[in-house]
Motif scaffolding. Structure first.
Motif, PDB file in Angstrom:
ATOM      1  N   SER A   1       0.816  -1.207   0.000  1.00  0.00           N
ATOM      2  CA  SER A   1       0.000   0.000   0.000  1.00  0.00           C
ATOM      3  C   SER A   1       0.847   1.254   0.000  1.00  0.00           C
ATOM      4  O   SER A   1       0.417   2.306  -0.453  1.00  0.00           O
ATOM      5  CB  SER A   1      -0.908   0.013   1.226  1.00  0.00           C
ATOM      6  OG  SER A   1      -0.207   0.511   2.339  1.00  0.00           O
ATOM      7  N   ILE A   2       2.072   1.153   0.496  1.00  0.00           N
ATOM      8  CA  ILE A   2       2.891   2.372   0.611  1.00  0.00           C
ATOM      9  C   ILE A   2       3.825   2.516  -0.589  1.00  0.00           C
ATOM     10  O   ILE A   2       4.304   3.603  -0.898  1.00  0.00           O
ATOM     11  CB  ILE A   2       3.668   2.378   1.951  1.00  0.00           C
ATOM     12  CG1 ILE A   2       4.149   3.797   2.242  1.00  0.00           C
ATOM     13  CG2 ILE A   2       4.795   1.401   1.969  1.00  0.00           C
ATOM     14  CD1 ILE A   2       4.795   3.918   3.576  1.00  0.00           C
ATOM     15  N   LEU A   3       4.056   1.421  -1.300  1.00  0.00           N
ATOM     16  CA  LEU A   3       4.988   1.484  -2.448  1.00  0.00           C
ATOM     17  C   LEU A   3       4.626   2.568  -3.463  1.00  0.00           C
ATOM     18  O   LEU A   3       5.514   3.279  -3.929  1.00  0.00           O
ATOM     19  CB  LEU A   3       5.058   0.123  -3.149  1.00  0.00           C
ATOM     20  CG  LEU A   3       6.137  -0.833  -2.672  1.00  0.00           C
ATOM     21  CD1 LEU A   3       6.201  -2.019  -3.599  1.00  0.00           C
ATOM     22  CD2 LEU A   3       7.489  -0.149  -2.635  1.00  0.00           C
TER      23      LEU A   3
ATOM     24  N   PHE B   1       3.551   5.409  -3.112  1.00  0.00           N
ATOM     25  CA  PHE B   1       3.946   6.745  -2.656  1.00  0.00           C
ATOM     26  C   PHE B   1       5.447   6.936  -2.735  1.00  0.00           C
ATOM     27  O   PHE B   1       5.948   8.033  -2.581  1.00  0.00           O
ATOM     28  CB  PHE B   1       3.480   6.971  -1.219  1.00  0.00           C
ATOM     29  CG  PHE B   1       1.990   6.959  -1.090  1.00  0.00           C
ATOM     30  CD1 PHE B   1       1.257   8.104  -1.320  1.00  0.00           C
ATOM     31  CD2 PHE B   1       1.318   5.792  -0.788  1.00  0.00           C
ATOM     32  CE1 PHE B   1      -0.121   8.094  -1.229  1.00  0.00           C
ATOM     33  CE2 PHE B   1      -0.056   5.766  -0.684  1.00  0.00           C
ATOM     34  CZ  PHE B   1      -0.782   6.922  -0.910  1.00  0.00           C
ATOM     35  N   MET B   2       6.162   5.835  -2.929  1.00  0.00           N
ATOM     36  CA  MET B   2       7.616   5.922  -2.929  1.00  0.00           C
ATOM     37  C   MET B   2       8.172   5.985  -4.332  1.00  0.00           C
ATOM     38  O   MET B   2       9.370   6.078  -4.527  1.00  0.00           O
ATOM     39  CB  MET B   2       8.193   4.703  -2.213  1.00  0.00           C
ATOM     40  CG  MET B   2       7.816   4.670  -0.752  1.00  0.00           C
ATOM     41  SD  MET B   2       8.408   3.192  -0.006  1.00  0.00           S
ATOM     42  CE  MET B   2       8.318   3.655   1.717  1.00  0.00           C
ATOM     43  N   ILE B   3       7.322   5.886  -5.308  1.00  0.00           N
ATOM     44  CA  ILE B   3       7.792   5.882  -6.687  1.00  0.00           C
ATOM     45  C   ILE B   3       7.243   7.118  -7.382  1.00  0.00           C
ATOM     46  O   ILE B   3       6.051   7.414  -7.298  1.00  0.00           O
ATOM     47  CB  ILE B   3       7.351   4.583  -7.390  1.00  0.00           C
ATOM     48  CG1 ILE B   3       8.146   3.441  -6.785  1.00  0.00           C
ATOM     49  CG2 ILE B   3       7.547   4.676  -8.890  1.00  0.00           C
ATOM     50  CD1 ILE B   3       7.871   2.108  -7.360  1.00  0.00           C
ATOM     51  N   ALA B   4       8.144   7.850  -8.009  1.00  0.00           N
ATOM     52  CA  ALA B   4       7.724   9.123  -8.574  1.00  0.00           C
ATOM     53  C   ALA B   4       7.047   8.953  -9.932  1.00  0.00           C
ATOM     54  O   ALA B   4       6.233   9.775 -10.313  1.00  0.00           O
ATOM     55  CB  ALA B   4       8.917  10.063  -8.685  1.00  0.00           C
ATOM     56  N   ASP B   5       7.385   7.887 -10.639  1.00  0.00           N
ATOM     57  CA  ASP B   5       6.861   7.718 -11.984  1.00  0.00           C
ATOM     58  C   ASP B   5       5.346   7.499 -11.947  1.00  0.00           C
ATOM     59  O   ASP B   5       4.858   6.557 -11.326  1.00  0.00           O
ATOM     60  CB  ASP B   5       7.551   6.504 -12.630  1.00  0.00           C
ATOM     61  CG  ASP B   5       7.206   6.395 -14.094  1.00  0.00           C
ATOM     62  OD1 ASP B   5       7.790   7.155 -14.875  1.00  0.00           O
ATOM     63  OD2 ASP B   5       6.340   5.564 -14.441  1.00  0.00           O
TER      64      ASP B   5
ATOM     65  N   TRP C   1       3.874   3.905 -13.083  1.00  0.00           N
ATOM     66  CA  TRP C   1       4.152   2.874 -12.081  1.00  0.00           C
ATOM     67  C   TRP C   1       3.305   3.078 -10.837  1.00  0.00           C
ATOM     68  O   TRP C   1       2.780   2.127 -10.266  1.00  0.00           O
ATOM     69  CB  TRP C   1       5.625   2.952 -11.670  1.00  0.00           C
ATOM     70  CG  TRP C   1       6.504   2.108 -12.510  1.00  0.00           C
ATOM     71  CD1 TRP C   1       7.190   2.507 -13.618  1.00  0.00           C
ATOM     72  CD2 TRP C   1       6.794   0.724 -12.334  1.00  0.00           C
ATOM     73  NE1 TRP C   1       7.880   1.447 -14.133  1.00  0.00           N
ATOM     74  CE2 TRP C   1       7.657   0.344 -13.365  1.00  0.00           C
ATOM     75  CE3 TRP C   1       6.386  -0.231 -11.394  1.00  0.00           C
ATOM     76  CZ2 TRP C   1       8.135  -0.948 -13.489  1.00  0.00           C
ATOM     77  CZ3 TRP C   1       6.869  -1.516 -11.515  1.00  0.00           C
ATOM     78  CH2 TRP C   1       7.734  -1.863 -12.570  1.00  0.00           C
TER      79      TRP C   1
END
Lengths: 258, 514
Positions: A191-193, A195-199, A202
């Motif tokens: 669920s948090i991934l 928010f960690m990826i700018a693209d 994705w």
């Protein structure tokens, strides 16, 4: 099937943890929802928060209790060796899993309904007392209106699907610690991934794949058009995860030695 | 002879216990594989999120200026200046500060501009090392909402008297330079002066620039995101200040004032985007500026390469819990306690063993994740905010300590519960879940900050590489990577919880039957 259901119900009923876990589900869900609702402050221009998501915020923590209940229903038998007795008494393994699924789902639906309704009502009261409005001149939706009903009903279904997903994973993994780690990792980490990826591509894809993000879309009552998935499609993603886990768990249960 | 045997056992005791625990860990293949997998997952997920971040500029990205302290800075303002070759001072009276702010568009493309100044709009007098962006400076200024301030070298800020300026209540400002020592003064009437602060600019050359400046950071609005978190947007704002009674003392050269729009953004056709301006009529000077003189927080932070830590932590928690609960399940605990009857020392040895193992695995993972992640980010055109070597080491080593402390906490919880599921859940719910709720949910920022103060998730603060500045308005929310506690204080909270849990576990282990 009735006998299997009765056997599973007896086992789950007589294990010490079940009552505590269900009580924990209700307490955690309501407490966290109340704290979240009390923490929301609004400006005169209106509130940017979704009232349904805030007053059902506790579901995000309460679901951990459901996950334990479901994981223990099967991996508890593996750690004590009870599973061999169970399978000797009921050799049709898929039926055993189905009976476990039915009993766990039933309990989750019952306790989930209590927690969701209590959170919704208390949360709404607190939000109204804090002067919560959707915007200048627009009052908050009442509980009987379509989107709020969908959020409440959907959250109960969400909890039941989490139970099925956890049961399926536990049937496949067998060890309780590993199963619970896998379930919580799948729910919280995925669920948090996004928010960690700018693209953005994705981000959207991961959001749609994440069982927790997609499943909780059922709670959205504002900004529906900006959601990557419609509420019911989101719950569908979680249902697909649960079905895949149960299928995989059932297959492994059938194929492997206990 | 037989009387000395127990003594020897006690002396060599702890090392032997530690060795026993290490042997138990390394001979269970699943645990070793899982620990290696935790490290690998930490690195791979970090690289995945780094490779998902792209940044591109038209042509070559402009170089970001770096301040005297090594931090990335924004050095963009309107400066009307003259050279000063030696010691001297400048005195002015500010009689007005106005400006305009662009509000969010109601209908797209329809600009809404109102008059007003943002809280940290600033105008005043400055002595700057050179016209190069990022060079050392000290300035005394009036601000939009924060009264008189003396700031130097981007990160330093001292408050003077509060209140704004107007024709009726003007503000006198003075800045004197004596070698490397600069002192700021303010006055309401030009006669009674009070000192605001002093700045020591190391290595300031004899020849510097002295003059009037004006700048205004953009107007910041923070909106909660639809899926959680929050997003900040900054829109154009400018500030205009009127100065008179300007007097300069000391060896001032140049003859006339030279206006410079320092760091102005250029449009593709070469014209200035949102230019500042300068008007001189008699002895009155009007200076309009856009931009800010402050540390920059726009860019990738090194901790963005550590996104895999959360997943790694879950694996580490599971292994640490099983390290003790497996003993209960298999009955090995009775043998363990028979071999090491001093139960507190036995558990301490176990905690040290799992702590050391996870620290080493964590350190390998965080070092690789940061080193490779930075390369991937740079290759994708991202700008990484520069930090000192100490900060980078603190982030890398601190995160490894975070792994170790989480493992010890999980081990202690496992000892207390003696059941793997309950212990794994409790450890994940107190360490990982608060972090997720605080950074990636619809929870309001104030509640998120309390979560990161009170729960063991406070330890994630050790990863914050860019500090929060009180004199720069920003979206300092957990979702943007800003923690309510200082890095070491946050880690101390986690370690405190781990120590407390271990203490409780030792107490219970000694009291209970195995």
């Amino acid at each position: 099937m009735r006998q299997q259901l009765y056997a599973e119900w007896t086992k789950l009923r007589t294990v010490a943890g079940t009552g505590w876990l269900l009580a924990g589900l209700i307490t955690l869900t309501v407490t966290v929802s109340v704290v979240a609702a009390a923490a929301v402050s609004c400006t005169s221009a209106g509130c940017n928060y979704d009232p349904a998501k805030i007053s059902l915020f506790g579901v995000q923590v309460g679901q951990a209790m459901v996950a334990i209940l479901a994981v223990l229903a099967i991996s508890g038998e593996y750690s004590t060796g009870m599973i061999r007795t169970t399978l000797a008494a009921m050799p049709r393994r898929v039926t055993v899993l189905a009976a476990k699924a039915a009993v766990v789902t039933g309990l989750t639906l019952a306790a989930g309904t209590v927690s969701v309704l209590a959170s919704m009502m208390v949360g709404r009261r607190i939000l109204l007392d804090n002067g919560f409005t959707r915007g200048p001149g627009t009052p908050m939706l009442s509980l009987a209106e379509g989107p709020m009903l969908r959020a409440a009903f959907g959250s109960v279904l969400y909890l039941a699907l989490i139970a099925l997903l956890s049961l399926g994973i536990a049937a496949a993994v067998r060890d309780s610690a590993t199963a619970i780690g896998a379930v919580l990792g799948l729910l919280y980490i995925l669920s948090i991934l996004p928010f960690m990826i700018a693209d953005p591509v994705w981000q959207k894809l991961l959001w749609q794949l994440s069982p927790m993000n997609a499943g909780l879309a059922i709670q959205a009552t504002t900004h529906l058009s900006t959601l990557p998935l419609s509420p019911w499609a989101g719950l569908g993603v979680l249902a697909a995860w649960a079905a895949a886990a149960l299928l995989g768990g059932g297959l492994l249960l059938r194929l492997r030695d206990a | 002879m037989s009387a000395t045997a127990p003594h020897r056992a006690v002396r060599g005791g702890f090392a032997l216990l530690l060795r026993a625990e290490w042997t138990k860990f390394r001979t269970v293949r699943g645990w070793v594989v899982a620990t290696a997998a935790a490290a690998l997952v930490t690195v791979l997920l970090g690289l995945l999120s780094a490779s998902g971040s792209h940044q591109s500029c038209d042509g070559v990205c402009p170089a970001v200026p770096v301040g005297p302290g090594g931090e990335a800075v924004e050095d963009k303002f309107y400066f009307v200046h003259r050279p000063l070759e030696g010691d001297g001072s400048i005195t002015v009276r500010v009689t007005s500060m106005t400006g305009q702010i662009r509000l969010p568009d109601l209908t797209p493309g329809n600009r809404r501009v109102i008059s007003g100044v943002v809280p940290w709009a600033k105008a005043g007098i400055m002595i700057k090392e050179s016209m190069k962006q990022g060079s050392a400076y000290a300035a005394v200024m009036v601000t939009g909402k924060h009264g008189v301030r003396m700031q130097h070298n981007f990160t330093q800020d001292v408050a003077g008297s509060p209140g704004g300026v107007s024709k009726q209540s003007p503000r006198w400002l003075r800045l004197t330079r004596s070698g490397e020592e600069l002192t700021g003064y303010e006055s309401a009437d030009g006669r009674q002066w009070t000192k605001v602060g002093t700045a020591h600019l190391t290595g300031l050359p004899a020849a510097v620039q002295v003059g009037l400046f004006s700048a205004s950071p953009g107007d910041l609005t923070v909106t909660p995101g639809d899926f959680g978190g929050s997003s900040a947007a900054s829109r154009f704002a400018e500030a205009t200040a009127v100065f008179d009674q300007v007097s300069l003392q000391g060896p001032v050269g140049g003859g006339t004032w030279r206006p410079d729009d320092v760091g102005v953004t250029l449009n593709p056709d070469g014209s200035a985007h949102h230019p500042g301006g300068f008007k001189e009529s008699g002895s009155t000077y009007t200076v309009t500026g856009v931009g800010d003189i402050a540390p920059l927080s726009d860019g990738q932070q090194i901790e963005n390469t550590l996104t895999g830590v959360l997943t790694g932590l879950i694996v580490v928690i599971v292994v640490a819990v099983m390290f003790i609960t497996a003993e209960y399940r298999r009955g090995l605990i009775r043998t363990t306690l028979l071999a090491g009857p001093r139960r507190g020392r036995t558990l301490a040895a176990k905690a040290l063993a799992i702590g050391l193992v996870t620290f080493v695995a964590g350190l390998a993972a965080t070092t690789a994740a940061v080193a490779f992640g930075e390369q991937v980010l740079r290759a994708n055109g991202n700008y990484i905010l520069p930090v000192t070597v100490f900060t980078e080491l603190r982030v890398i080593v601190g995160t490894a300590v975070l792994f170790a402390a989480a493992a010890v906490l999980a081990l202690a919880v496992g000892t207390l519960f003696r059941r793997s599921v309950a212990a794994v859940i409790v450890a994940i719910v107190v360490i990982v879940v608060p972090y997720i709720l605080a950074t990636a949910s619809v929870l309001p920022a104030s509640a998120a900050q309390w979560l990161l103060r009170l729960t063991p998730a406070a330890g994630f603060a050790i990863q914050q590489s860019i500090p929060e500045y009180a004199h720069v308005l920003g979206n300092y929310a957990p979702s943007a990577g800003y923690y309510p506690l200082a890095p070491w204080a946050g880690l101390a909270v986690l370690c405190g919880y781990a120590a407390l849990a271990l203490g409780l576990a030792i107490f219970q282990l000694r009291r209970r039957d195995a």
